[in-house]
Scaffold this active site. Structure first.
Site, PDB file in Angstrom:
ATOM      1  N   GLY A 107     -35.460  -7.942  22.277  1.00 56.99           N
ATOM      2  CA  GLY A 107     -36.582  -8.843  22.398  1.00 56.99           C
ATOM      3  C   GLY A 107     -35.689 -10.084  22.833  1.00 56.99           C
ATOM      4  O   GLY A 107     -34.929 -10.646  22.195  1.00 56.99           O
ATOM      5  N   GLU A 119     -39.497 -15.102  22.710  1.00 55.20           N
ATOM      6  CA  GLU A 119     -39.773 -16.615  21.905  1.00 55.20           C
ATOM      7  C   GLU A 119     -38.414 -17.282  22.541  1.00 55.20           C
ATOM      8  O   GLU A 119     -38.462 -18.547  22.413  1.00 55.20           O
ATOM      9  CB  GLU A 119     -39.587 -16.354  20.561  1.00 55.20           C
ATOM     10  CG  GLU A 119     -40.897 -16.120  19.953  1.00 55.20           C
ATOM     11  CD  GLU A 119     -40.811 -15.753  18.465  1.00 55.20           C
ATOM     12  OE1 GLU A 119     -41.732 -15.588  18.018  1.00 55.20           O
ATOM     13  OE2 GLU A 119     -39.840 -15.644  17.941  1.00 55.20           O
TER      14      GLU A 119
END
Lengths: 164, 335
Positions: B289, B292
């Site tokens: 991931g 962000e």
């Protein structure tokens, strides 16, 4: 105060709409006329997502009373979208990943079209300046600028769609 | 008074997901009568392209064309469970759940194909073009639509699969304090070049050079879009954006985009992006991931560049003109 009828040209067609005084163009487009491509991000003229073209100039429809466009020529994203396929700017946005969440896209497309109609071969700085009243949180603007420059590079002088 | 240039660097390790209560995400897949694989999720696409990458992962595992996969998301009343789209977790979590569900659905799909082609299920393979065929005999094949019709109307079989990502919460070792709070970690390094006007305190970011190590890329163009968008969002956090930028009192908080300042197109710096791929052990096809972190990594690089330009020790953000001028005053009174 009583409602009144406002008449203007919307995407090439004579259009009438009955509104209360000070109803905004954005509200008339979206809620009275069903032209929902125009988006409202802030309702106070800060974000640019509601941009439409009036007589060739980009304007913020969320703070413009619809009475102001009486007799004027209004162009929205629906007006530049062909019945089949995409407008060259829409196609370039698609190819350059200039859309993520998509909320700013209608305003970005209209302000870009207004730019290219006046200045078919803008510089990168001119494109950035032209879209500087429009907020985008997702793309970092860079792909949007690239898309507009791509259309300018391939410009055949007709950015118009069918309702010029 | 002058315009001073500076360079700053940041490096970031960023965790994927979190490990509270298993951090589960579920996926359910079923095949319709027209050969479309519907993947039901509660995970939400925020515009970053989640639906696209999850359809890619589903298509890859099922062995069917991307166009045959339909991602159905966003209804937590009717969908399976998802903890949510946060913590850079959703491609990793939902992707793993989809692989598990797709493997189960694929098994039934191959069984039906085997019955139709009078062969054994273990001899079936997908061609990725919409057909299931017999290994070694590419002419003995069945199209997904015919397979779907046979499943529904001839054999009474449901091509479907259930998947879940679940990471057991092992707690904290009382002896050592050791714990396992996340899954994999992505890494980034950003170098920023800035120009600071010492008269007005204004900062212009001239260039951001970013290197991201994010495991396997499912969709490189979406990765690039995420990094570009995150870079400019990070620029905004570094220089402009605060809920209480000038006044301590809540009633003076920004009420709109004239007061809460976002970066605009002319603020966009030159951007150079490199992506490194070191596949993770537990991500779907090696994914990590990274969503962000793209907005976080530029911030310390930009603040460091400002300090490099001015010889100051600013350790807060946003670095507004007011902060720059205060830091210059503090430096002057010290010397």
């Amino acid at each position: 105060m009583a409602s009144k009828i406002v008449t203007f040209t919307l995407n090439g067609r004579e259009t009438e709409v009955m509104v209360k005084p000070l109803t905004t163009l954005a509200k008339a487009l979206r809620e009275k006329l069903g032209f929902t491509a125009t988006k409202c991000g802030c309702y106070e003229g800060n974000c640019g997502s509601c941009t439409v073209i009036v007589n060739g100039e980009p304007v913020l429809s969320c703070i413009l009373p619809v009475e102001e466009v009486e007799g004027q020529n209004v162009l929205t994203l629906e007006g530049i979208t062909p019945a089949e396929g995409l407008h060259p700017l829409q196609q370039a946005f698609h190819e350059n990943f200039a859309i993520q969440c998509g909320f700013c896209s209608p305003g970005m497309l209209m302000v870009s079209k207004a730019l290219l109609d006046k200045n078919p071969h803008p510089t990168q700085a001119e494109v950035a300046e032209a879209i500087s009243g429009n907020l985008c949180r997702c793309t970092g603007y860079d792909p949007i600028i690239a898309a507009v420059l791509q259309v300018a590079a391939g410009s055949n002088g007709n950015q118009g769609g069918s309702h010029e | 008074m002058a315009k001073l240039k500076g360079t700053g660097i940041s490096s970031v390790n960023y965790p994927t997901g979190m490990n509270l209560g298993g951090d589960p995400t579920q996926a359910l897949i079923h095949m319709t009568t027209t050969g479309t694989f519907v993947i039901s999720l509660a995970s939400c696409d925020l515009g970053q392209g989640l639906k696209t990458v999850l359809a890619q992962i589903g298509a890859e595992t099922l062995g069917v064309p991307f166009e045959n996969v339909l991602i159905d998301t966003g209804d937590t009343d009717t969908g399976p469970h998802c903890m949510g789209t946060f913590a850079s977790r959703t491609t990793h979590r939902a992707g793993n759940a989809i692989i598990m569900a797709a493997q189960e659905a694929r098994k039934t799909m191959l069984e039906i194909a085997a019955d139709e082609l009078e062969a054994r299920p273990e001899d079936m393979e997908t061609d990725g073009q919409g057909f299931v065929r017999v290994k070694g005999s590419p002419d003995r094949k069945i199209h997904l639509v015919n397979l779907a019709l046979a499943g529904h109307f001839k054999y009474g079989k449901t091509v479907a699969g259930r998947g879940i990502f679940f990471k057991p919460n092992l707690g904290i070792d009382p002896e050592t304090g050791k714990m396992d709070p996340d899954s994999t970690e992505a890494h980034a390094c950003v170098m920023a070049e800035v120009e600071v006007d010492t008269e007005t305190g204004e900062v212009k970011v001239l260039k951001l050079q970013s290197v991201y190590e994010i495991g396997r890329q499912v969709n490189p163009k979406l990765v690039e879009g995420q990094i570009k968008g995150g870079s400019v969002m990070g620029l905004g956090h570094a220089l402009y954006e605060s809920t209480e930028p000038y006044y301590p009192s809540p009633e003076h908080r920004p009420g709109g985009f004239f007061e809460y300042i976002l970066p605009l197109a002319p603020d966009v710096p030159e951007m150079e992006i490199r992506v490194l791929e070191y596949p993770s052990a537990d991500g779907p096809y090696g994914v990590k991931g990274f969503g962000e972190m793209t907005a976080n990594a530029p911030i310390p690089a930009i603040v460091n560049a400002i300090n490099n330009a001015l010889g100051t020790e600013i350790s807060t953000h946003p670095v507004t003109p007011e902060i720059v001028l205060q830091a210059l005053d503090a430096k002057q009174s010290k010397s």
